[in-house]
Design a protein around this motif. Structure first.
Motif, mmCIF file in Angstrom:
data_model
loop_
_atom_site.group_PDB
_atom_site.id
_atom_site.type_symbol
_atom_site.label_atom_id
_atom_site.label_comp_id
_atom_site.label_asym_id
_atom_site.label_seq_id
_atom_site.Cartn_x
_atom_site.Cartn_y
_atom_site.Cartn_z
ATOM 1 N N ASN A 210 5.147 -8.534 4.779
ATOM 2 C CA ASN A 210 3.684 -8.476 4.791
ATOM 3 C C ASN A 210 3.156 -7.320 5.629
ATOM 4 N N ASP A 211 4.009 -6.763 6.510
ATOM 5 C CA ASP A 211 3.589 -5.630 7.358
ATOM 6 C C ASP A 211 3.784 -4.286 6.674
ATOM 7 N N VAL A 212 4.555 -4.263 5.583
ATOM 8 C CA VAL A 212 4.990 -2.989 5.007
ATOM 9 C C VAL A 212 3.813 -2.161 4.513
ATOM 10 N N ASN A 213 2.988 -2.729 3.647
ATOM 11 C CA ASN A 213 1.900 -1.957 3.044
ATOM 12 C C ASN A 213 0.926 -1.432 4.085
ATOM 13 N N SER A 214 0.586 -2.267 5.077
ATOM 14 C CA SER A 214 -0.364 -1.825 6.103
ATOM 15 C C SER A 214 0.221 -0.695 6.948
ATOM 16 N N SER A 215 1.539 -0.757 7.223
ATOM 17 C CA SER A 215 2.183 0.315 8.002
ATOM 18 C C SER A 215 2.134 1.639 7.246
ATOM 19 N N PHE A 216 2.403 1.608 5.934
ATOM 20 C CA PHE A 216 2.335 2.829 5.140
ATOM 21 C C PHE A 216 0.899 3.326 5.016
ATOM 22 N N GLU A 217 -0.064 2.410 4.903
ATOM 23 C CA GLU A 217 -1.465 2.823 4.795
ATOM 24 C C GLU A 217 -1.897 3.575 6.048
ATOM 25 N N ARG A 218 -1.494 3.086 7.221
ATOM 26 C CA ARG A 218 -1.826 3.792 8.469
ATOM 27 C C ARG A 218 -1.166 5.165 8.497
ATOM 28 N N PHE A 219 0.044 5.215 8.001
ATOM 29 C CA PHE A 219 0.764 6.490 7.946
ATOM 30 C C PHE A 219 0.027 7.487 7.052
ATOM 31 N N TYR A 220 -0.449 7.019 5.905
ATOM 32 C CA TYR A 220 -1.123 7.902 4.961
ATOM 33 C C TYR A 220 -2.478 8.386 5.475
ATOM 34 N N LYS A 221 -3.115 7.615 6.333
ATOM 35 C CA LYS A 221 -4.395 8.062 6.890
ATOM 36 C C LYS A 221 -4.219 9.328 7.717
ATOM 37 N N VAL A 222 -3.079 9.409 8.394
ATOM 38 C CA VAL A 222 -2.790 10.595 9.214
ATOM 39 C C VAL A 222 -2.117 11.686 8.392
ATOM 40 N N ASN A 223 -1.413 11.283 7.328
ATOM 41 C CA ASN A 223 -0.654 12.222 6.496
ATOM 42 C C ASN A 223 -1.168 12.171 5.058
ATOM 43 N N ALA A 224 -2.458 12.450 4.902
ATOM 44 C CA ALA A 224 -3.093 12.300 3.590
ATOM 45 C C ALA A 224 -2.429 13.180 2.536
ATOM 46 N N ASP A 225 -1.935 14.346 2.949
ATOM 47 C CA ASP A 225 -1.333 15.264 1.984
ATOM 48 C C ASP A 225 -0.065 14.686 1.351
ATOM 49 N N LYS A 226 0.630 13.786 2.072
ATOM 50 C CA LYS A 226 1.872 13.227 1.540
ATOM 51 C C LYS A 226 1.623 12.248 0.400
ATOM 52 N N ILE A 227 0.419 11.660 0.338
ATOM 53 C CA ILE A 227 0.113 10.724 -0.746
ATOM 54 C C ILE A 227 0.231 11.425 -2.090
ATOM 55 N N GLU A 228 -0.271 12.658 -2.147
ATOM 56 C CA GLU A 228 -0.339 13.382 -3.414
ATOM 57 C C GLU A 228 0.982 14.021 -3.807
ATOM 58 N N ARG A 229 1.939 14.121 -2.897
ATOM 59 C CA ARG A 229 3.183 14.812 -3.224
ATOM 60 C C ARG A 229 4.419 13.975 -2.885
ATOM 61 N N THR A 230 4.287 12.674 -3.068
ATOM 62 C CA THR A 230 5.426 11.777 -2.879
ATOM 63 C C THR A 230 5.568 10.885 -4.098
ATOM 64 N N LEU A 231 6.750 10.890 -4.689
ATOM 65 C CA LEU A 231 7.043 10.055 -5.849
ATOM 66 C C LEU A 231 8.116 9.046 -5.464
ATOM 67 N N PHE A 232 7.835 7.770 -5.711
ATOM 68 C CA PHE A 232 8.799 6.706 -5.435
ATOM 69 C C PHE A 232 9.389 6.205 -6.745
ATOM 70 N N ILE A 233 10.700 6.000 -6.765
ATOM 71 C CA ILE A 233 11.363 5.401 -7.920
ATOM 72 C C ILE A 233 12.019 4.106 -7.441
ATOM 73 N N PHE A 234 11.490 2.977 -7.895
ATOM 74 C CA PHE A 234 12.032 1.665 -7.547
ATOM 75 C C PHE A 234 12.873 1.189 -8.732
ATOM 76 N N ASP A 235 14.175 1.230 -8.556
ATOM 77 C CA ASP A 235 15.086 1.001 -9.669
ATOM 78 C C ASP A 235 15.579 -0.441 -9.713
ATOM 79 N N ASP A 236 15.421 -1.073 -10.873
ATOM 80 C CA ASP A 236 16.030 -2.368 -11.189
ATOM 81 C C ASP A 236 15.468 -3.500 -10.329
ATOM 82 N N ILE A 237 14.175 -3.757 -10.473
ATOM 83 C CA ILE A 237 13.548 -4.887 -9.774
ATOM 84 C C ILE A 237 13.812 -6.166 -10.559
#
Length: 690
Positions: A210-237
């Motif tokens: 439950n902490d994961v999304n909020s931790s990344f959201e705080r990270f993106y607020k400081v690193n806004a440029d990384k939102i636009e240039r990061t691709l995640f591949i979640f394989d085999d859920i």
């Protein structure tokens, strides 16, 4: 802010050169004036570091900065008066830029694919590429779904590599995360590893999904440029509930067996259907022996076989590798795979053929010895399996390590596994369906016992001796010891602090080790082992000092000797290690802890304090004990009007000499190995005293 992945790679690959070449003491002021260092960081680094530690800490601070700070650091080097520093500054800048535009670097995290074994599925490839092009320009999510063995993962790999060659996802960071059939606890470990790799602040403190999304959201607020240039591949859920923990990803592509209605509004859905007849023929041709002239085109038996398999790529690949050469062999095979064994769960109930029978037909073509070797691979989790681990496992069957790679290539040719002959770390991968098939007829506890015993034999009881390039070993050793129900081996692993140190450095986080140890503690408690409390104390030490420990640079033996003075298991074991590692009769190591309070408790290790040190009294040196009593030179009241330099016979606790320097500040001290010559630097003057 954090550095882009391509810059981090440039730093890691040139780490030793940076430490050796960059004159960090001379550029601290410029690093501060360019706001790469804060004033507090500048003061701390200037006062409290030797050259090597100073370089290490400056690099860690730089990694927490942004890309512009890194290029400013390169400019500072280029402005140096020293020619080789100038040249290195230009080289480091060029190296980072080259990696930014390197397609090899962009696709580094995308699993390899053997082009000689697969075909491009035109319709599926176009659908994935079209959607990926869309999210390259905007945000968005793709879901590639289909039955097990339908080729989802391969299709995504092919599409991504193709687009990167066409300059899509330029300057992107790509993160490929294999999910699979795992628990929530294992998912949390994977996401903490991801956060740590990306530089998410306080990634170590993420305690629940439950902490994961909020931790990344705080990270993106400081690193806004990384939102636009990061691709995640979640394989085999496998677990549809996992999707809610992955909403931090603004651009992602997912593979899954399910196309849940809850993802309808968030993901562009792409079904991975079976191979077309033409594609299936191509796969069979790639897999069968070159000298096989059996006619495939317009052959009714082949058409029926492909149709029965619904074009499932995994099944078609196995058919090709079976290398049937006449109608009779094809007919017998069809009878085999069409026979449904009611006593065996049909793992793909939507298909009217038995995939396990297809696996069995392929495995039965192996010799008895090779069947045994292949069956042992069922012990491994669904992950990259380094050849080094397989060498250890197969040594239980007295297989020479020189035969391991040829046998793996043979199994690859039979479509039983994928083998990747990478230069430094060759590895293989089993499809999860094949692993399930192999495990059905084998006792997993016995398999794990064989693996643990093989590792133990190869390492001669010293777990840290296993090659550090074997990621699987350091990730899952404790897991397999628990599954093997081997209390003795598990306790030995938990006491092998050198193994622990290698694992920490590979994981780059303390979380994984603590999670493994907590699983081990739970197991030991269930077995009634009283020592579990002492292992719990180790975990508590890690948790307490986690924020202060620099994993890549710390000596775990020394850390425990310093911090775990009250844990008999640790102290006694480490003192034994210290003696084993010394060729001389005496073993001394300087620590930064004030030992006055604990001198009595630490009597077995003969720990001693040399007096109350001031904040600037960090200069210290010792003679070599092989020449007699240990002699030590240190400062007292440094950067003060009462500044002194003392030379001590440490073992007799006698002051041999006191020197009052001309200046109130001493920059460095040294002593010869025999303890008869000392030198120190105060101001601009260096003095040698006999």
């Amino acid at each position: 802010m954090v550095l882009s992945k391509f810059i981090n790679i440039a730093i890691e690959e040139n780490y030793e050169t940076i430490i050796d070449v960059v004159p960090f003491p001379n550029i601290l002021m410029r690093l501060r004036s360019n706001h790469i260092l804060t004033s507090d960081q500048y003061d701390n680094l200037r006062r409290n570091h030797n050259r090597e530690d100073l370089g290490f800490d400056c690099i860690q601070i730089l990694k927490a900065k942004n890309d512009n700070d890194f290029f400013q650091f390169c400019k500072i080097l280029k402005d140096s008066q020293i020619e080789n520093v100038q040249n290195f500054g230009q080289f480091l800048k060029d190296e980072a830029i080259a990696k930014r535009y390197s397609h090899d670097n962009l696709s580094k995290d995308i699993p390899l694919i053997s082009e000689s074994d697969y075909v491009i599925r035109e319709e599926l490839n176009k659908s994935i590429c079209d959607q990926l092009k869309r999210i390259d320009q905007d945000s968005g999510h793709i879901l590639v779904h289909g039955m097990p063995g339908s080729g989802k993962t391969v299709a995504v790999r092919q599409a991504l590599r193709q687009l990167m060659k066409e300059n899509y996802f330029n300057q992107y960071d790509c993160y490929w995360i294999k999910i699979g059939n795992i628990s929530e606890e294992e998912l949390l470990k994977k996401l903490i590893d991801l956060a740590t790799e990306m530089g998410v602040e306080n990634a170590k403190s993420i305690s629940s999904l439950n902490d994961v999304n909020s931790s990344f959201e705080r990270f993106y607020k400081v690193n806004a440029d990384k939102i636009e240039r990061t691709l995640f591949i979640f394989d085999d859920i496998w677990d549809q509930e996992f999707f809610k923990y992955l909403t931090f990803a603004k651009k992602s592509i997912v593979t899954s067996r399910f196309n849940s209605i809850r993802n309808k509004n968030t993901h562009r859905s792409i079904p991975a259907k079976g191979l077309t007849y033409s594609e299936a023929i191509q796969v069979i041709q790639k897999r069968r022996n070159p000298d096989n002239n059996y006619e495939l085109e317009n052959n009714e038996l082949v058409k029926i076989a492909i149709g029965r398999c619904k074009g499932l790529p995994l099944a078609i690949s196995i058919i090709g590798a079976l290398n049937w050469r006449n109608d009779e062999e094809w007919q017998n095979y069809m009878k085999t795979i069409m026979h449904m064994d009611l006593n065996t769960e049909d793992i793909i109930s939507d298909y009217d053929f038995n995939l396990y029978k297809a696996f069995k037909s392929s495995v039965n073509q192996l010799s008895d010895d090779n069947q045994t070797l292949f069956g042992l691979l069922a012990v491994f989790k669904t992950a990259k399996i380094p050849v080094q681990s397989i060498i250890s496992l197969w040594s239980s069957q007295n297989i020479n390590k020189g035969l391991v790679t040829p046998k793996l290539k043979m199994l690859h040719q039979g479509s039983l596994l994928e083998f990747f002959d990478e230069k430094n770390t060759p590895y293989c991968v089993l499809h999860d369906l094949m692993t399930e098939y192999l495990q059905q007829s084998r006792n997993y506890k016995d398999l794990c016992k064989t693996l643990i015993n093989s590792y133990d034999k190869q390492c001669q009881g010293k777990w840290f001796l296993h090659p550090s390039t074997d990621n699987y070993y350091y990730l899952y050793l404790i897991y397999h010891a628990i599954q093997a129900d081997d209390v003795n081996a598990l306790q030995k692993i938990l006491k092998d602090f050198k193994w622990m140190q290698i694992k920490l450095r590979k994981d780059k986080t303390i979380y994984n080790l603590c999670a493994d140890m907590e699983n081990a503690i739970h197991y030991l408690k269930s077995k009634g082992i009283k020592d579990w409390q002492q292992y719990q104390q180790i975990v508590e030490l890690f948790r307490r000092y986690e924020s202060k420990l620099i994993i890549q640079n710390m000596d775990i033996v020394q850390v425990f000797l310093t911090l775990a003075y009250h844990v008999d298991l640790i102290n006694d074991h480490l003192l034994k290690l210290a003696k084993e590692n010394q060729t001389d009769k005496k073993y001394w190591k300087i620590t930064a802890i004030n030992c006055d309070k604990y001198a009595g408790e630490l009597e077995p290790s003969k720990s001693k304090a040399i007096g109350k040190a001031g904040y600037a009294d960090h200069h210290i040196a010792i003679s070599n004990p092989c020449y007699g009593n240990l002699r030590l030179i240190a400062t007292v009241n440094n950067v003060d009007k009462n500044c002194k330099i003392v030379i001590i016979d440490f073992e007799e606790s006698n002051n041999l000499l006191e020197i009052t320097p001309n200046q109130t500040s001493v920059e460095n001290v040294a002593i010869s190995p025999d303890g008869n010559i000392i030198t120190f630097k105060s101001g601009n003057v260096s003095k040698i005293v006999f």
